[in-house]
Scaffold this active site. Structure first.
Site, mmCIF file in Angstrom:
data_model
loop_
_atom_site.group_PDB
_atom_site.id
_atom_site.type_symbol
_atom_site.label_atom_id
_atom_site.label_comp_id
_atom_site.label_asym_id
_atom_site.label_seq_id
_atom_site.Cartn_x
_atom_site.Cartn_y
_atom_site.Cartn_z
ATOM 1 N N GLU A 1 7.795 -11.508 -22.216
ATOM 2 C CA GLU A 1 7.439 -10.168 -21.761
ATOM 3 C C GLU A 1 6.193 -9.678 -22.518
ATOM 4 O OE1 GLU A 1 8.026 -8.550 -19.333
ATOM 5 O OE2 GLU A 1 7.587 -6.460 -19.782
ATOM 6 N N ARG B 1 0.843 2.155 -5.910
ATOM 7 C CA ARG B 1 1.117 1.078 -4.949
ATOM 8 C C ARG B 1 -0.137 0.295 -4.576
ATOM 9 N NH1 ARG B 1 6.139 2.023 -2.472
ATOM 10 N NH2 ARG B 1 5.576 0.636 -0.783
ATOM 11 N N HIS C 1 4.418 -30.622 -28.936
ATOM 12 C CA HIS C 1 4.404 -31.592 -27.834
ATOM 13 C C HIS C 1 3.182 -31.413 -26.932
ATOM 14 C CE1 HIS C 1 8.270 -33.042 -29.077
ATOM 15 N NE2 HIS C 1 8.719 -31.787 -29.106
ATOM 16 N N CYS D 1 0.864 -1.167 0.000
ATOM 17 C CA CYS D 1 0.000 0.000 0.000
ATOM 18 C C CYS D 1 0.902 1.219 0.000
ATOM 19 C CB CYS D 1 -0.843 0.026 1.269
ATOM 20 S SG CYS D 1 -1.786 -1.490 1.510
ATOM 21 N N ASN E 1 1.544 -0.087 5.844
ATOM 22 C CA ASN E 1 1.929 -0.788 4.620
ATOM 23 C C ASN E 1 2.736 -2.004 5.035
ATOM 24 O OD1 ASN E 1 2.815 -1.558 2.046
ATOM 25 N ND2 ASN E 1 4.622 -0.265 2.205
ATOM 26 N N GLY E 2 2.303 -3.192 4.615
ATOM 27 C CA GLY E 2 3.010 -4.414 4.978
ATOM 28 C C GLY E 2 2.018 -5.460 5.433
ATOM 29 N N TRP F 1 -3.778 -1.650 -1.361
ATOM 30 C CA TRP F 1 -3.873 -2.829 -2.226
ATOM 31 C C TRP F 1 -4.248 -3.965 -1.299
ATOM 32 C CZ3 TRP F 1 -0.736 -7.405 -2.827
ATOM 33 C CH2 TRP F 1 -1.034 -8.136 -3.981
ATOM 34 N N LYS G 1 2.696 -8.537 -20.692
ATOM 35 C CA LYS G 1 2.154 -7.191 -20.902
ATOM 36 C C LYS G 1 0.705 -7.261 -21.344
ATOM 37 C CE LYS G 1 4.449 -5.572 -19.584
ATOM 38 N NZ LYS G 1 5.391 -5.222 -18.605
ATOM 39 N N GLU H 1 -1.737 -8.500 -18.514
ATOM 40 C CA GLU H 1 -1.937 -7.656 -17.339
ATOM 41 C C GLU H 1 -2.727 -6.389 -17.626
ATOM 42 O OE1 GLU H 1 2.581 -5.856 -17.053
ATOM 43 O OE2 GLU H 1 1.374 -5.833 -15.258
ATOM 44 N N LYS I 1 1.797 -1.288 -8.525
ATOM 45 C CA LYS I 1 3.108 -1.099 -9.143
ATOM 46 C C LYS I 1 4.225 -1.757 -8.343
ATOM 47 C CE LYS I 1 5.904 0.885 -12.105
ATOM 48 N NZ LYS I 1 5.945 0.133 -13.387
HETATM 49 C C1 F6R Z 1 4.833 -6.133 -15.167
HETATM 50 C C2 F6R Z 1 5.389 -5.549 -13.961
HETATM 51 C C3 F6R Z 1 5.785 -6.458 -12.867
HETATM 52 C C4 F6R Z 1 7.124 -6.012 -12.271
HETATM 53 C C5 F6R Z 1 7.456 -6.857 -11.046
HETATM 54 C C6 F6R Z 1 8.801 -6.486 -10.464
HETATM 55 O O1 F6R Z 1 4.522 -5.155 -16.100
HETATM 56 O O2 F6R Z 1 5.502 -4.360 -13.837
HETATM 57 O O3 F6R Z 1 5.864 -7.778 -13.308
HETATM 58 O O4 F6R Z 1 8.095 -6.151 -13.253
HETATM 59 O O5 F6R Z 1 6.466 -6.675 -10.088
HETATM 60 O O6 F6R Z 1 8.822 -5.170 -10.009
HETATM 61 P P1 F6R Z 1 10.186 -4.454 -9.723
HETATM 62 O O7 F6R Z 1 10.897 -4.333 -11.039
HETATM 63 O O8 F6R Z 1 9.820 -3.120 -9.154
HETATM 64 O O9 F6R Z 1 10.954 -5.311 -8.780
#
Ligand code: F6R
Length: 597
Positions: free
Chosen positions: A471, A27, A494, A2, A100-101, A74, A475, A478, A592
């Site tokens: 990747e 967050r 397979h 959070c 937060n935690g 969150w 993308k 998500e 994020k």
């Molecule tokens: C996907 C994304 C997440 C982050 C992951 C790691 O678009 O943003 O998969 O890559 O949560 O986050 P960081 O790089 O901040 O450790």
């Protein structure tokens, strides 16, 4: 995971808190709330949903005061309701807390409190904190807070105010980030510096086990037992690069800024310092990260195999935490993280360090928990990334990892100098070549509109193209919520080929010229079973392939091409999500920065 913020000074706390929460929404955005000391009471307003719901609630109430705390959530324990929103207050409104935690022993604390007549109003792990401080209060807030901290297990960053001290704000840190900011006769607390950097000039990142007391008299630091510690503030360098387009979604603006961040990244790469660090010599390497950061690590592994002829493993940090750690003295662990605050990544680093490994981090946050734990850090130069989906940060990570690979290959003499120079030049051209992808944005939107109603999307590739495909798939799922999976092309037959039929789409990433025949075969296999296909290629015969769409990326060495394909697929994800009416910058269920395990 959070965001928390706190303020004490002379301004209207509500507007400072709301501004901070806006910056912290990345967050988590399931609910938000504020608590302000209005001179007599603690006034609390909180709402489920996005920050605008809280702003609306506050617009109809007069909440005045210059000391307060705020939270954006969150959800982990308890659904996203008003009741489970922070701040939490103790029974008679004496203490308000944002957290937060995760309080890992909250059930025991809740039972302890209930036995003593306290009734809890939420399903969260956080509410117990406010009641516990109140329970221990006998006339001194700091002592009550410290006493409560002795009972709480887990990870926590807290901001606390109490009715007893109208102009005092407390902050606590254990395993969740918290920064103290100092302005003009005012102080603030925040999960990250961005939420308070507009009015604070000096900062202090709290360390684990520290409590800060902020008031008009100044800032005082203590340990969890209330023993004073020397306060330390430092000036902070402003973000070097912040390129943002007004009125454009953050995700799109961030993709468009990739050429600029690649240019800056190349210019600022601290080659000599890195070489000095690498010269120490390492027996083996391991890359750790989560999500997109892990995928950037896969690009590195491929480059190391091809360029330096060294086999490097990449592991997902959460998996590394559960497996027997195969690292020790002589291992270089390269840790990749945009935020530098991802809990799984940090725990993995601590574990690797305990085993004697050295840590080299590639991180976008200079003063993060990760950089503090690292022996050497490379700071990517893409500036703050606001959209939840990693775009520019992934490309910057991959760029720096390729540069690490080149320096390593050069130092060890595994690759001849001409080859190193050629690849370095390729990397120097990344920015310019990516510009040409950004210029083709309209065409990429067309492709995205083609696949926006797919029943499922498979991203297929081999070697570096597979790293990029992983990747691309992450993308798309998500931000657009389309089902997608990345798969090694050669593995299709397979089992997974059984899923190919009309309505299914495949994105065949096929930039490596040495794999032309194999990629052409993959394409035929999926097309003849009724699936639709997009091919991403780099100036090969596949440009004429019978796919539904063919996208050509700039020609480059196969270790570099994944960066171009990834940008193309970021555009696919963005435009498909937009066309499906999704909130591209704040996808459902995500945040994020994942600061919980
Ligand atoms: C996907 C994304 C997440 C982050 C992951 C790691 O678009 O943003 O998969 O890559 O949560 O986050 P960081 O790089 O901040 O450790």
């Amino acid at each position: 995971m959070c965001g928390i913020v706190g303020y004490v000074g002379r301004r209207n706390a509500v507007s400072v808190l709301l501004r901070g929460l806006k910056m912290l929404e990345y967050r988590g955005y399931d609910s938000s709330g504020v608590a302000v000391h209005n001179g007599a009471n603690l006034c609390v307003v909180k709402r489920a949903g996005r920050l605008c719901a809280l702003e609306e609630a506050l617009s109809t109430r007069e909440v005045k005061g210059s000391c307060g705390i705020g939270h954006t959530r969150w959800a982990t324990h308890g659904s996203a309701t008003d009741q489970n929103a922070h701040p939490f207050v103790s029974s008679y409104g004496k203490f308000a807390v944002v957290h937060n935690g995760i309080v890992s022993n909250y059930l025991q604390i809740a039972a302890f409190l209930r036995e003593r007549g306290v009734s809890l109003a939420s399903d969260t792990d956080s509410e117990v904190i406010a009641h516990l401080i109140d329970y221990y209060y006998t006339g001194d807030v700091l002592s009550a807070l410290c006493r409560a901290l002795c009972d709480i297990k887990g990870s926590f960053a807290l901001a606390v105010i109490s009715v007893y001290e109208p102009h005092v704000l407390y902050g606590v840190r254990k395993d969740s980030p918290l920064v103290v900011g100092e302005g003009k006769k005012e102080f603030a607390l925040c999960s990250d510096i961005s939420g308070i950097s507009d009015f604070c000039s000096r900062f202090c990142a709290l360390q684990n086990g520290e409590v800060v007391r902020l008031s008009e008299e100044g800032a005082a630091l203590f340990d969890f037992y209330g023993n004073p510690l020397p306060m330390r503030f430092e000036n902070r360098e402003k973000e070097l690069f912040e390129d943002r387009e007004e009125g454009v979604d953050d995700m799109l603006s961030e993709i468009r800024s990739i050429p600029a961040s690649l240019r800056l990244g190349f210019e600022k790469f601290p080659k000599e310092e890195l070489r000095a660090f690498l010269k120490e010599g390492f027996k083996e390497m391991l890359v750790l990260g989560c999500g997109s950061a892990y995928h950037a690590g896969l690009v590195f592994c491929e480059a190391m195999r091809e360029v330096a002829e060294v086999c490097v493993r990449a592991e997902i940090a959460s998996e590394f935490l559960t497996e027997k750690p195969c690292v020790g003295e002589g291992t270089l662990v390269i840790v990749v993280s945009q935020s530098g605050e991802t809990a799984d990544t940090l725990l993995a680093v601590e574990r690797a360090k305990k085993c004697g490994a050295k840590i080299l981090s590639v991180c976008n946050a200079r003063a993060s928990s990760l950089t503090r734990l690292s022996d050497f850090s490379l700071i990517t130069r893409c500036g703050r990334e606001r959209a939840v989906a990693a775009t520019k940060s992934y490309v910057s990570q991959a760029q720096y990892l390729l540069l690490i690979c080149l320096e390593y290959a050069d130092i060890t003499g595994k690759t001849n100098i001409d080859e190193v120079a050629r690849l370095r030049r390729e990397i120097s051209l990344l920015s310019q070549k990516t510009e040409s992808i950004c210029r083709a944005e309209k065409r990429l939107e067309e492709v995205a509109l083609g696949l926006k109603n797919a029943e499922a999307v498979f991203f297929l590739g081999r070697k570096g193209d597979l790293a990029a495909a992983k990747e691309g798939s992450l993308k798309l799922k998500e931000v657009s919520y389309l089902f997608s999976e990345a798969y090694p092309s050669g593995e299709l037959k397979h089992g997974t080929l059984a899923l190919m039929e009309k309505g299914v789409w495949c994105v065949v990433v096929a930039t490596d010229p040495s794999l032309l025949q194999k990629n052409a075969a993959t394409l035929s296999e999926v097309l003849c079973r009724g699936a639709s296909a997009v091919v991403i290629t780099a100036g090969s015969a596949l440009e004429e392939a019978p796919a539904d769409y063919v996208v050509t990326v700039p020609e480059a060495d196969p270790v570099v091409s994944p960066l171009f394909s990834a940008v193309v697929m970021q555009y696919f994800a963005y435009f498909a999500a937009k066309a499906r009416g999704c909130d591209v910058d704040k996808p459902r269920n995500l945040a994020k920065s994942v600061t919980v395990e």
